[in-house]
Design a protein around this motif. Structure first.
Motif, PDB file in Angstrom:
ATOM      1  N   ARG A  56       6.303 -23.140  30.022  1.00 39.60           N
ATOM      2  CA  ARG A  56       5.909 -22.139  31.242  1.00 39.60           C
ATOM      3  C   ARG A  56       7.390 -22.036  32.029  1.00 39.60           C
ATOM      4  NH1 ARG A  56       0.253 -24.686  33.234  1.00 39.60           N
ATOM      5  NH2 ARG A  56      -1.124 -23.899  31.505  1.00 39.60           N
ATOM      6  N   SER A  57       8.080 -22.962  32.040  1.00 38.77           N
ATOM      7  CA  SER A  57       9.519 -22.981  32.884  1.00 38.77           C
ATOM      8  C   SER A  57      10.191 -21.966  32.430  1.00 38.77           C
ATOM      9  CB  SER A  57       9.912 -24.355  32.901  1.00 38.77           C
ATOM     10  OG  SER A  57       9.140 -25.417  33.582  1.00 38.77           O
ATOM     11  N   ILE A  58      10.196 -21.824  30.986  1.00 44.12           N
ATOM     12  CA  ILE A  58      11.079 -20.663  30.513  1.00 44.12           C
ATOM     13  C   ILE A  58      10.247 -19.734  30.097  1.00 44.12           C
ATOM     14  CG2 ILE A  58      12.881 -22.526  29.824  1.00 44.12           C
ATOM     15  CD1 ILE A  58      11.790 -22.461  27.068  1.00 44.12           C
ATOM     16  N   ASP A  59       9.112 -19.420  30.437  1.00 43.82           N
ATOM     17  CA  ASP A  59       8.274 -18.342  30.156  1.00 43.82           C
ATOM     18  C   ASP A  59       8.176 -18.100  28.599  1.00 43.82           C
ATOM     19  OD1 ASP A  59       6.540 -16.124  30.724  1.00 43.82           O
ATOM     20  OD2 ASP A  59       8.099 -14.666  31.065  1.00 43.82           O
ATOM     21  N   GLU A  60       7.840 -18.892  27.804  1.00 48.45           N
ATOM     22  CA  GLU A  60       7.779 -18.841  26.379  1.00 48.45           C
ATOM     23  C   GLU A  60       6.569 -19.591  26.026  1.00 48.45           C
ATOM     24  OE1 GLU A  60       8.186 -17.362  23.725  1.00 48.45           O
ATOM     25  OE2 GLU A  60      10.464 -17.426  23.891  1.00 48.45           O
ATOM     26  N   ASP A  61       6.023 -19.099  24.620  1.00 48.94           N
ATOM     27  CA  ASP A  61       4.632 -19.560  24.469  1.00 48.94           C
ATOM     28  C   ASP A  61       5.040 -20.935  23.622  1.00 48.94           C
ATOM     29  OD1 ASP A  61       1.996 -19.498  23.896  1.00 48.94           O
ATOM     30  OD2 ASP A  61       2.319 -19.011  21.830  1.00 48.94           O
ATOM     31  N   ALA A  62       4.191 -21.992  23.839  1.00 50.81           N
ATOM     32  CA  ALA A  62       4.288 -23.229  23.203  1.00 50.81           C
ATOM     33  C   ALA A  62       4.012 -23.160  21.766  1.00 50.81           C
ATOM     34  CB  ALA A  62       3.517 -24.236  23.514  1.00 50.81           C
ATOM     35  N   ILE A  63       3.385 -22.112  21.309  1.00 51.08           N
ATOM     36  CA  ILE A  63       3.222 -22.173  19.813  1.00 51.08           C
ATOM     37  C   ILE A  63       4.395 -21.700  19.185  1.00 51.08           C
ATOM     38  CG2 ILE A  63       1.977 -20.666  18.143  1.00 51.08           C
ATOM     39  CD1 ILE A  63      -0.529 -20.675  19.825  1.00 51.08           C
ATOM     40  N   TYR A  64       5.002 -20.742  19.947  1.00 50.73           N
ATOM     41  CA  TYR A  64       6.488 -20.377  19.218  1.00 50.73           C
ATOM     42  C   TYR A  64       7.482 -21.150  19.436  1.00 50.73           C
ATOM     43  CZ  TYR A  64      11.188 -18.220  19.112  1.00 50.73           C
ATOM     44  OH  TYR A  64      12.255 -17.807  18.788  1.00 50.73           O
ATOM     45  N   LEU A  65       7.678 -22.316  20.373  1.00 49.93           N
ATOM     46  CA  LEU A  65       8.491 -23.269  20.245  1.00 49.93           C
ATOM     47  C   LEU A  65       8.395 -24.260  19.145  1.00 49.93           C
ATOM     48  CD1 LEU A  65       8.588 -24.094  24.225  1.00 49.93           C
ATOM     49  CD2 LEU A  65      10.259 -22.546  22.861  1.00 49.93           C
ATOM     50  N   LYS A  70       6.029 -15.967  16.858  1.00 51.16           N
ATOM     51  CA  LYS A  70       5.609 -15.497  18.240  1.00 51.16           C
ATOM     52  C   LYS A  70       4.065 -15.547  17.969  1.00 51.16           C
ATOM     53  CE  LYS A  70       9.279 -14.466  20.827  1.00 51.16           C
ATOM     54  NZ  LYS A  70       9.527 -15.192  22.126  1.00 51.16           N
ATOM     55  N   TYR A  71       3.349 -15.707  19.068  1.00 46.28           N
ATOM     56  CA  TYR A  71       2.102 -15.730  19.027  1.00 46.28           C
ATOM     57  C   TYR A  71       1.163 -14.646  18.386  1.00 46.28           C
ATOM     58  CZ  TYR A  71      -2.810 -16.450  20.832  1.00 46.28           C
ATOM     59  OH  TYR A  71      -4.211 -16.628  20.858  1.00 46.28           O
ATOM     60  N   GLU A  72       1.737 -13.316  19.092  1.00 44.61           N
ATOM     61  CA  GLU A  72       1.302 -12.170  18.374  1.00 44.61           C
ATOM     62  C   GLU A  72       1.390 -11.975  17.152  1.00 44.61           C
ATOM     63  OE1 GLU A  72       3.796 -12.190  21.003  1.00 44.61           O
ATOM     64  OE2 GLU A  72       2.413 -11.949  22.660  1.00 44.61           O
ATOM     65  N   VAL A  73       2.486 -12.338  16.203  1.00 41.78           N
ATOM     66  CA  VAL A  73       2.495 -12.348  14.856  1.00 41.78           C
ATOM     67  C   VAL A  73       1.611 -13.109  14.264  1.00 41.78           C
ATOM     68  CG1 VAL A  73       4.164 -12.723  12.986  1.00 41.78           C
ATOM     69  CG2 VAL A  73       5.147 -11.653  15.211  1.00 41.78           C
ATOM     70  N   LEU A  74       1.545 -14.481  14.796  1.00 44.37           N
ATOM     71  CA  LEU A  74       0.544 -15.338  14.396  1.00 44.37           C
ATOM     72  C   LEU A  74      -0.854 -15.157  14.207  1.00 44.37           C
ATOM     73  CD1 LEU A  74       0.622 -18.104  13.005  1.00 44.37           C
ATOM     74  CD2 LEU A  74       0.444 -19.199  15.327  1.00 44.37           C
ATOM     75  N   LEU A  75      -1.244 -14.116  15.300  1.00 41.74           N
ATOM     76  CA  LEU A  75      -2.545 -13.622  15.338  1.00 41.74           C
ATOM     77  C   LEU A  75      -2.748 -12.410  14.259  1.00 41.74           C
ATOM     78  CD1 LEU A  75      -3.408 -13.211  19.336  1.00 41.74           C
ATOM     79  CD2 LEU A  75      -4.647 -14.656  17.527  1.00 41.74           C
ATOM     80  N   HIS A  76      -1.560 -11.838  14.209  1.00 44.20           N
ATOM     81  CA  HIS A  76      -1.673 -10.587  13.180  1.00 44.20           C
ATOM     82  C   HIS A  76      -1.792 -11.023  11.867  1.00 44.20           C
ATOM     83  CE1 HIS A  76      -0.998  -6.620  11.517  1.00 44.20           C
ATOM     84  NE2 HIS A  76      -0.078  -7.133  10.634  1.00 44.20           N
ATOM     85  N   ILE A  77      -1.109 -12.203  11.450  1.00 43.83           N
ATOM     86  CA  ILE A  77      -1.243 -12.717  10.089  1.00 43.83           C
ATOM     87  C   ILE A  77      -2.448 -13.434  10.031  1.00 43.83           C
ATOM     88  CG2 ILE A  77      -0.496 -14.764   8.996  1.00 43.83           C
ATOM     89  CD1 ILE A  77       2.391 -14.481  10.190  1.00 43.83           C
ATOM     90  N   CYS A  78      -3.248 -13.928  11.089  1.00 43.07           N
ATOM     91  CA  CYS A  78      -4.553 -14.540  10.734  1.00 43.07           C
ATOM     92  C   CYS A  78      -5.555 -13.472  10.452  1.00 43.07           C
ATOM     93  CB  CYS A  78      -4.828 -15.318  11.935  1.00 43.07           C
ATOM     94  SG  CYS A  78      -4.166 -16.876  12.107  1.00 43.07           S
TER      95      CYS A  78
END
Length: 83
Positions: A56-65, A70-78
């Motif tokens: 949250r402090s670096i405005d990044e998604d924990a899933i990406y870290l 990236k979360y959007e790519v992961l959703l697309h794959i699913c």
């Protein structure tokens, strides 16, 4: 298995892209600069709560870290696998 070295690298890359020092990130996240340094070096395991604070402090998604995807790519794959 979680690879904390890669998580630390992704945190460091994002922090630098935001032109933040470790000290500034520590102030934003309320995590000590020494702890941030160990995380970025891959020497420190962290709880999910700590990971979320940093993300949250670096405005990044924990899933990406964690995954490097990236979360959007992961959703697309699913969704592609479901169809």
């Amino acid at each position: 298995m979680i690879d904390y070295k890669y998580i630390g690298q992704r945190i460091k890359e994002k922090r630098k892209s935001l032109n933040l020092t470790q000290h500034q990130l520590s102030q934003i996240s309320q995590i000590s600069a020494a702890y941030i340094s160990r995380i970025e070096a891959g020497l420190q395991n962290m709880t999910l709560d700590t990971l979320e604070k940093v993300a949250r402090s670096i405005d990044e998604d924990a899933i990406y870290l964690i995954t490097g995807i990236k979360y959007e790519v992961l959703l697309h794959i699913c969704f592609m696998q479901l169809s």
